[in-house]
Scaffold this motif. Sequence first.
Motif, PDB file in Angstrom:
ATOM      1  N   PHE A   1       8.791  12.420  -3.242  1.00 24.43           N
ATOM      2  CA  PHE A   1       8.707  10.990  -3.005  1.00 24.43           C
ATOM      3  C   PHE A   1       9.156  10.711  -1.584  1.00 24.43           C
ATOM      4  O   PHE A   1      10.212  11.148  -1.160  1.00 24.43           O
ATOM      5  N   SER A   2       8.347   9.960  -0.854  1.00 25.49           N
ATOM      6  CA  SER A   2       8.716   9.664   0.516  1.00 25.49           C
ATOM      7  C   SER A   2       8.345   8.231   0.861  1.00 25.49           C
ATOM      8  O   SER A   2       7.292   7.739   0.455  1.00 25.49           O
TER       9      SER A   2
ATOM     10  N   HIS B   1      -7.387   2.175  -9.363  1.00 31.85           N
ATOM     11  CA  HIS B   1      -7.165   0.799  -8.902  1.00 31.85           C
ATOM     12  C   HIS B   1      -6.847   0.662  -7.424  1.00 31.85           C
ATOM     13  O   HIS B   1      -7.426  -0.141  -6.741  1.00 31.85           O
ATOM     14  N   ARG B   2      -5.861   1.409  -6.945  1.00 27.67           N
ATOM     15  CA  ARG B   2      -5.536   1.229  -5.531  1.00 27.67           C
ATOM     16  C   ARG B   2      -5.953   2.428  -4.691  1.00 27.67           C
ATOM     17  O   ARG B   2      -5.637   2.508  -3.534  1.00 27.67           O
ATOM     18  N   GLY B   3      -6.610   3.373  -5.333  1.00 29.47           N
ATOM     19  CA  GLY B   3      -7.057   4.526  -4.564  1.00 29.47           C
ATOM     20  C   GLY B   3      -5.930   5.499  -4.289  1.00 29.47           C
ATOM     21  O   GLY B   3      -4.837   5.362  -4.796  1.00 29.47           O
ATOM     22  N   ALA B   4      -6.191   6.505  -3.493  1.00 27.49           N
ATOM     23  CA  ALA B   4      -5.219   7.563  -3.234  1.00 27.49           C
ATOM     24  C   ALA B   4      -4.201   7.081  -2.215  1.00 27.49           C
ATOM     25  O   ALA B   4      -4.349   7.279  -1.025  1.00 27.49           O
ATOM     26  N   HIS B   5      -3.119   6.437  -2.696  1.00 24.20           N
ATOM     27  CA  HIS B   5      -2.133   5.906  -1.772  1.00 24.20           C
ATOM     28  C   HIS B   5      -0.816   6.651  -1.869  1.00 24.20           C
ATOM     29  O   HIS B   5       0.139   6.308  -1.223  1.00 24.20           O
ATOM     30  N   ILE B   6      -0.772   7.638  -2.753  1.00 21.40           N
ATOM     31  CA  ILE B   6       0.481   8.371  -2.919  1.00 21.40           C
ATOM     32  C   ILE B   6       0.373   9.707  -2.191  1.00 21.40           C
ATOM     33  O   ILE B   6      -0.688  10.317  -2.116  1.00 21.40           O
ATOM     34  N   TYR B   7       1.475  10.151  -1.682  1.00 24.71           N
ATOM     35  CA  TYR B   7       1.504  11.279  -0.767  1.00 24.71           C
ATOM     36  C   TYR B   7       2.604  12.236  -1.208  1.00 24.71           C
ATOM     37  O   TYR B   7       3.694  11.812  -1.557  1.00 24.71           O
TER      38      TYR B   7
END
Lengths: 263, 158
Positions: free
Chosen positions: A100-101, A190-196
């Motif tokens: 998590f960043s 829903h929000r697309g690939a927004h996690i990294y």
Amino acid sequence: MSSTTLAPDRPTARYVAHVMNMPISLAMRGIHAFDAPGQRAWQRVIEELREVDRIFSTYRPDSSISQLGRGEIQLGDCPAVVREVLALGERARIESLGAFSIWRPLADGTLRLDPSGVVKGWATQRAAQHLAVLAHTDYCLSAGGDMTCRTLEPGAAPWRIGIEDPFDPARIRAVVPIGTGAVATSGGAHRGAHIYDGRRGTTPDRIASVTVVAESLAWADIDATAAFALGLDAPDWLRQRPGRSGVLVWADGRTETVAASGS
Amino acid sequence: MKRIVLWFVSTLSAVVLLFSYRTSLSSAPATTTSVTTEKPVGSSAATSTTPSSATPTTTAAAPATSSTTRTVTGSEVETRYGPVEVQVTVAGRKITAVQVLEYPSGGRSDRINAIAVPELVSETVGAQSARIDMVSGATYTSNGYTSSLQSALDQVGL
């Protein structure tokens, strides 16, 4: 105590507003569900969320977080809550082993300060305090699918939370009954690939969605985001998180349930 | 109106229970009393046997003679690893010992199950038959809201 006289199908009041580009849905049951104090509390919830959006929205170039991220202002110039959120983000980074960043890489390789993985759950939990003061009133407050619930009477029906099928938003994959507690779901829908994935610098793709149940919505949200970023390591990581349960839907369609650890 | 009457009656009986409890405490001889304060949160309704919140948190202010020694368990403290109970020994009106009890693994089932586990539903069960109140999904945005399942629930209004 005559708790059995509270019928499981008490009428439910429903309220909806749009803040932070998200639908905020509130369901209330009990004494103040429909009356003026209940409606005032709902208005305070919306105001609180709007205030948070003004401070934290990365879509607003003039928000504190955007200015802070560009180095235009110092942390001391920001409202105290910014410090609180950043501290939560740092704790989340450590406890998620770096997955998590609050720093998100942009296409040009620069890093953008983006604590939205913390803010949503944290802000909704804060806003729910305006509902908590309503006596003999139960609520379920959802911000874009992450929610915090309260049920006061031990015998009253819990809130039944449906967990959306990440492959078909019209279908439910699982149900979890929550008396008092929080549910948050992270995924690519829903929000697309927004996690990294902060450990490897990649966009995670093993999990379609992961739902975490916890007492605190701030932590349910963080853990759901962290679990999504952790990918294949998510089930083991979730199992050792105290007081969390959840369900993962893998990209290949399999589901896996995680039961809360006992201590 | 009926609901308010019932609420008042239940509050009244809770108060009556509270006073009758304290009376029995003060007349008790020197024995061990165990009172557990249950936190009325976190539990899904199904199997919880949480006593009503009328159960009082016992403090050292309970009346007793100087020859009475009681051990009281209560004053639950929330820690990051979960709830921890504190056991207090009272002699007369003075606390003589405070002990933090280990939270027993495999202990009271209503605590262990305080965090509900999601149950999978079969492929053929739609949202309607699942009787759900709210949908948790990976962030709905306002753009997609009107066609969403959550929006259908919000409009039902009952």
